[in-house]
Each structure stands twice: as C-alpha cells, then as structure tokens.
Design a protein around this motif. Structure first.
Motif, PDB file in Angstrom:
ATOM      1  N   GLU A   1       8.138  -7.247   0.413  1.00 31.27           N
ATOM      2  CA  GLU A   1       8.507  -6.110   1.601  1.00 31.27           C
ATOM      3  C   GLU A   1       8.347  -4.629   1.121  1.00 31.27           C
ATOM      4  O   GLU A   1       7.688  -3.793   1.674  1.00 31.27           O
ATOM      5  CB  GLU A   1       9.650  -6.150   2.346  1.00 31.27           C
ATOM      6  CG  GLU A   1       9.604  -7.356   3.355  1.00 31.27           C
ATOM      7  CD  GLU A   1      10.742  -7.420   4.412  1.00 31.27           C
ATOM      8  OE1 GLU A   1      10.328  -7.569   5.532  1.00 31.27           O
ATOM      9  OE2 GLU A   1      11.802  -7.562   3.783  1.00 31.27           O
ATOM     10  N   LYS A   2       8.952  -4.439   0.038  1.00 26.21           N
ATOM     11  CA  LYS A   2       8.910  -3.161  -0.599  1.00 26.21           C
ATOM     12  C   LYS A   2       7.530  -2.592  -1.093  1.00 26.21           C
ATOM     13  O   LYS A   2       7.344  -1.314  -1.307  1.00 26.21           O
ATOM     14  CB  LYS A   2       9.983  -2.925  -1.752  1.00 26.21           C
ATOM     15  CG  LYS A   2      11.504  -2.894  -1.227  1.00 26.21           C
ATOM     16  CD  LYS A   2      12.631  -2.530  -2.338  1.00 26.21           C
ATOM     17  CE  LYS A   2      13.746  -2.697  -1.641  1.00 26.21           C
ATOM     18  NZ  LYS A   2      14.856  -2.545  -3.081  1.00 26.21           N
ATOM     19  N   MET A   3       6.580  -3.413  -1.580  1.00 26.72           N
ATOM     20  CA  MET A   3       5.489  -3.317  -1.739  1.00 26.72           C
ATOM     21  C   MET A   3       4.661  -3.169  -0.668  1.00 26.72           C
ATOM     22  O   MET A   3       3.450  -2.749  -0.754  1.00 26.72           O
ATOM     23  CB  MET A   3       4.873  -4.358  -2.701  1.00 26.72           C
ATOM     24  CG  MET A   3       5.713  -4.248  -4.047  1.00 26.72           C
ATOM     25  SD  MET A   3       4.830  -5.366  -5.167  1.00 26.72           S
ATOM     26  CE  MET A   3       4.938  -7.007  -4.606  1.00 26.72           C
ATOM     27  N   GLY A   4       5.035  -3.462   0.636  1.00 30.68           N
ATOM     28  CA  GLY A   4       4.180  -3.287   1.875  1.00 30.68           C
ATOM     29  C   GLY A   4       3.760  -4.440   2.300  1.00 30.68           C
ATOM     30  O   GLY A   4       2.954  -4.655   3.360  1.00 30.68           O
ATOM     31  N   GLY A   5       4.365  -5.592   1.715  1.00 29.75           N
ATOM     32  CA  GLY A   5       3.864  -6.926   2.221  1.00 29.75           C
ATOM     33  C   GLY A   5       4.823  -7.475   3.539  1.00 29.75           C
ATOM     34  O   GLY A   5       5.877  -6.719   3.768  1.00 29.75           O
ATOM     35  N   LYS A   6       4.061  -8.296   4.464  1.00 32.68           N
ATOM     36  CA  LYS A   6       4.842  -8.606   5.507  1.00 32.68           C
ATOM     37  C   LYS A   6       5.454  -9.983   5.524  1.00 32.68           C
ATOM     38  O   LYS A   6       4.843 -10.922   4.685  1.00 32.68           O
ATOM     39  CB  LYS A   6       3.654  -9.011   6.745  1.00 32.68           C
ATOM     40  CG  LYS A   6       4.385  -9.280   7.984  1.00 32.68           C
ATOM     41  CD  LYS A   6       3.377  -9.546   9.163  1.00 32.68           C
ATOM     42  CE  LYS A   6       3.870 -10.096  10.369  1.00 32.68           C
ATOM     43  NZ  LYS A   6       3.145 -10.279  11.545  1.00 32.68           N
ATOM     44  N   VAL A   7       6.781 -10.387   5.832  1.00 34.98           N
ATOM     45  CA  VAL A   7       7.618 -11.327   5.665  1.00 34.98           C
ATOM     46  C   VAL A   7       8.009 -12.105   7.018  1.00 34.98           C
ATOM     47  O   VAL A   7       8.571 -11.231   7.759  1.00 34.98           O
ATOM     48  CB  VAL A   7       8.618 -11.206   4.711  1.00 34.98           C
ATOM     49  CG1 VAL A   7       9.548 -12.428   4.461  1.00 34.98           C
ATOM     50  CG2 VAL A   7       8.522 -10.611   3.425  1.00 34.98           C
ATOM     51  N   ILE A   8       8.023 -13.109   7.129  1.00 31.34           N
ATOM     52  CA  ILE A   8       8.447 -13.850   8.400  1.00 31.34           C
ATOM     53  C   ILE A   8       9.586 -14.577   7.866  1.00 31.34           C
ATOM     54  O   ILE A   8       9.296 -15.495   7.011  1.00 31.34           O
ATOM     55  CB  ILE A   8       7.361 -14.588   8.983  1.00 31.34           C
ATOM     56  CG1 ILE A   8       6.326 -13.989   9.734  1.00 31.34           C
ATOM     57  CG2 ILE A   8       8.200 -15.561  10.436  1.00 31.34           C
ATOM     58  CD1 ILE A   8       5.260 -14.789  10.337  1.00 31.34           C
ATOM     59  N   TYR A   9      10.854 -14.423   8.448  1.00 29.09           N
ATOM     60  CA  TYR A   9      12.076 -14.937   7.734  1.00 29.09           C
ATOM     61  C   TYR A   9      12.493 -16.132   8.564  1.00 29.09           C
ATOM     62  O   TYR A   9      12.477 -16.204   9.954  1.00 29.09           O
ATOM     63  CB  TYR A   9      13.119 -14.045   7.686  1.00 29.09           C
ATOM     64  CG  TYR A   9      12.801 -13.055   6.580  1.00 29.09           C
ATOM     65  CD1 TYR A   9      13.559 -13.120   5.136  1.00 29.09           C
ATOM     66  CD2 TYR A   9      12.356 -11.579   6.826  1.00 29.09           C
ATOM     67  CE1 TYR A   9      13.323 -12.276   4.349  1.00 29.09           C
ATOM     68  CE2 TYR A   9      12.238 -10.826   5.932  1.00 29.09           C
ATOM     69  CZ  TYR A   9      12.752 -10.938   4.785  1.00 29.09           C
ATOM     70  OH  TYR A   9      12.596 -10.094   3.820  1.00 29.09           O
TER      71      TYR A   9
END
Length: 272
Positions: free
Chosen positions: A186-194
C-alpha cells in the motif's frame, strides 16, 4: 473511560449482549497452547446458551483451523464456533476470482486456502492477474525490504490479504503477518482488499448480527478493538497480549489514543 473487569469478571456484563465475538489467537490460545481461563469462559457461555463466535485472522479455511484446535485439545462443541479471515477471503475468491491466475505470497502451510483452484497459481508475478498474500515466506520472515523489492514493479496488480494483522505472538516469539506485507504494498501505491478484523465482511459472514447487541473480545487494538469501533460494537481488550508492554508502561487510556481504538472494558486475561 475503559472499565477494568479484573475484579468483577466477564460474568458482570455478559447479560448485556446477544453475541460475543472472541478473538482466538491471543485470547483463547497463543499458537502453542490453550489458555485455561478462556476455555473456562467458553464453557460458561455454553451453559447459559450465549451465542459466541471464535473469530480469527487466520489465513486458512475454517476446517484447517478447527483441526489445529482439536490437536491443542479444544472440545468439539467449542471448535464449532470458529470462523476465519481465510474463510471469508475464500468465499470472495470463489465467487469473484475463481478462474483468475494468481501469485501467492506466504508459507506452504497456507496452500490449503486455494486447493480448489490451485491450477491458477503461477510461479511468476508477470503471469498472474492478482496477488494472494497469506503471510510471509518462511525464509524471508523478517525482511520486509525483500517484499518491497519483489512487488515494486507490480503495484498495478490487486492484492488480496487474508490476514490484516501486522504481528502475532506465537508463544514467546513475535512474528510478522500478512498485514505487514500488505502495508508495504500500500505504501508503494498498491491496492489491497483485506479480509478479517477490522473489516466488516468476516463479522457479517460468521453469524447473523443484525439488530443484535455485540461485544468483541480481543488483545489487538489494530484489529479486534478497531473492528469493534468501526462496527459500533462494544469491546473488551485483553491486556496480557500483543500490547502488554505498552499498556503496562503507559496505561490503556494513553495507548488507546495512540492506536485510535477505544475499548469499553479491559481484563488482564479472559476470565469468567
């Protein structure tokens, strides 16, 4: 102000609630052995016919965690109450991504999460359509820079994270969890679904909680207590857990403000 229940016990408030969500790893066991006091509480809840769910951010299906608990010596009627973040993720994957190729980040013990679509697992990130993160590789468990280097060219791919925890205590050893890798992504700009606490899907899948008065019990302010706050549930933090040193040094009121997660009650260990 957070009320201390060490003297009065859980029994002093339990009649106020219809359902209890009880954290499994951290409250009921530590990854190695069961906590006797917590097991006693589960027996009492069964005696008074109180609904409860053993809710856990385990990145594996319900059936796998249940087998593990059976080996630890938990009674079958208690095991029946288990619901995992892995199961919540699996239901989503089967419905939405069952035919999509993925790259897995995590140890071999998590492979059972995707056995039904294992042929979609790719060994190369370039060939995958999404990233499935269940934990850290066994040989890279303490090196988050490894995951930064691995993923920096793939932030356009979606990541599914099956355990939002950042860390967990296995006995006396502290381990990083899938949430730590997801945070790097996420800090690199990626999208995460938790999937898992504090996100709503796992609560709603586990049991019908509509119009019910809920108490969440856990030892993690980032997941158990934050999840309760987000769902407008009451909460009880077990202080002899992941935040033990912080709470002993600063007190629950100050630590709660740091994590922006406010519990209604506190108990050193879960006791009746």
């Amino acid at each position: 102000m957070t009320k201390n229940l060490d003297t009065d016990g859980l029994k002093s408030i339990v009649s106020n609630y219809d359902i209890l969500y009880i954290d499994l790893w951290g409250v009921v066991h530590n990854g190695i052995e069961l906590h006797k006091g917590a097991i006693g509480v589960l027996s009492k809840l069964s005696e008074i016919k109180k609904n409860y769910v053993l809710l856990t951010n385990a990145p594996r299906p319900n059936k796998t965690v249940k087998k593990f608990l059976e080996k630890l010596g938990m009674k079958s009627e208690q095991i029946d109450h288990v619901y995992t973040s892995g199961q919540a993720a699996l239901n989503y994957l089967k419905k939405n991504l069952n035919d999509k190729d993925f790259f897995h980040i995590g140890p071999p013990r998590d492979f059972d999460l995707f056995l039904s679509f294992k042929n979609n697992k790719k060994e190369n990130l370039d060939e995958s359509e999404y990233i499935l993160c269940t934990g850290l590789y066994d040989d890279k468990s303490d090196d988050l820079n490894f995951y930064k280097d691995l993923l920096e060219k793939y932030i356009q791919k979606k990541m599914i994270c099956t355990n939002p925890d950042l860390i967990v205590d296995r006995g006396n050893k502290r381990e990083l969890c899938a949430g730590s890798v997801a945070m790097v992504f996420e800090k690199m700009g990626g999208k995460v679904i938790y999937f898992g606490k504090p996100y709503p899907e796992v609560y709603n899948q586990a049991i019908d909680n509509k119009d019910k008065k809920i108490l969440c019990i856990g030892d993690n302010l980032n997941t158990d207590i934050k999840g309760a706050n987000l769902q407008n549930f009451d909460s009880l933090i077990i202080s002899d857990g992941i935040h033990k040193a912080e709470i002993e040094n600063s007190g629950i009121e100050k630590v709660s403000k740091i994590y922006e997660s406010i519990p209604n009650y506190i108990q050193s260990k879960l006791t009746w």
